[in-house]
Design an enzyme around this catalytic site. Structure first.
Site: not given
Ligand code: GUN
Length: 300
Positions: A98, A121, A54
């Site tokens: 995350q 998100d 990311k």
């Molecule tokens: N962990 C796995 N996929 C995601 C996601 O799309 N967002 C977040 N914040 N954590 C994750």
């Protein structure tokens, strides 16, 4: 006729290019650089890989990337303080915590402490409610990526029968809301659904998001249907050599591709779209924060 393969890797590259264009415009016309903060608590190896990716892609499209890596035993109060500071930081337009979080932290409480307009998100209860009532919101990245691919392939989705397999808050439920917003007739199927094969056989669009490797066989698919495979499951692959593994989706690719009109592969389908949509959401959040027009085609 064999199914069209929907190339998520190539599509994600076009989304990133659109984001990069918009970021350059924001910088050039207004002197604004969108900023994304990612918070990682603990050392989960898969999460570390995602967070690195990311950060790298955020910088590649010209945005500011901030990472907060906190120890696994970070207290809830300390984590909430980090989020509060980011909420108040005008250079940060998107915040992502995350998941999963270590067990001593209350995930709902933490997510709902993010300012909704910075919740890239789309997990905050305000955004869930806004999406459910058809109002402008931040939309979860994976379902947004699926929607973009479906719109690109079909044009209008109006009147189509869609079956979403899986009822998670992250994918299944928001996916269903988005399809409903595009005037599909939507069924959410799950582990207790009766006659699942028959339910899936009615669908013009199948979105598989159950997390069960290769659960959907080709004989559940209506000829010509579009199959979007959200699953990413790692399986042992002794045929590739000792200790080797492979990634498979929630559908049996070969047998579904033989019947479907279009299908996303794993890897290279939905996966690359998720981070591309995170970048899209960040630029959208930045435009909204500054009262500027949102980029076209990058929102629901
Ligand atoms: N962990 C796995 N996929 C995601 C996601 O799309 N967002 C977040 N914040 N954590 C994750």
């Amino acid at each position: 006729m064999p199914a069209k393969i929907i190339d998520g890797k190539a599509f994600a590259a076009t989304v990133r290019a659109q984001v990069a264009d918009h970021v350059a415009k924001l910088e050039g016309d207004h002197g604004i650089t969108p900023g994304l903060a990612v918070v990682l608590v603990g050392e989960d190896p898969a999460s570390q890989v995602y967070v690195r990716s990311k950060g790298k892609q955020t910088v590649e499209v010209g945005m500011k990337s901030v990472e907060h890596k906190l120890a696994a035993d970070t207290s809830e109060a300390d984590l909430l303080k980090v989020i509060d500071d980011l909420n108040n930081n005008t250079e940060i337009h998107g915040i992502l915590v995350q998941l999963p979080l270590p067990k001593h932290l209350d995930e709902d409480l933490v997510i709902n402490s993010i300012a909704p307009e910075k919740d890239v998100d789309g997990f905050h209860i305000s955004n869930v409610g806004l999406l459910g009532t058809g109002q402008k919101s931040m939309v979860p990245c994976t379902p947004l990526g699926c929607l973009m691919m479906l719109r690109d392939h079909h044009g209008s989705l109006s009147g189509m029968d869609a079956v979403v397999i899986g009822r998670s808050n992250i994918v299944g439920k928001p996916m269903a809301q988005l399809l409903l917003g595009d005037s599909c007739t939507v069924t959410i199927a799950h582990s207790r659904t009766k006659d699942l094969p028959d339910v899936v056989r009615r669908a013009d669009i199948v979105v598989a998001a159950v997390g069960r490797p290769e659960m959907v066989p080709g004989d559940w698919i209506k000829p010509g249907a579009t199959v979007i495979d959200v699953g990413i499951n790692r399986l042992d692959a002794p045929e590739k050599g000792e200790g080797k593994t492979k990634l498979v989706g929630d559908v049996r690719y070969e047998s579904c591709a033989a019947v479907a009109g279009a299908i996303t592969p794993v890897p290279g389908g939905v996966g690359p779209m998720t981070i591309a949509c995170l970048l899209a959401n960040t630029v959208t959040a930045c435009c909204r924060a500054n009262g500027l027009p949102e980029p076209e085609g990058l929102t629901a």
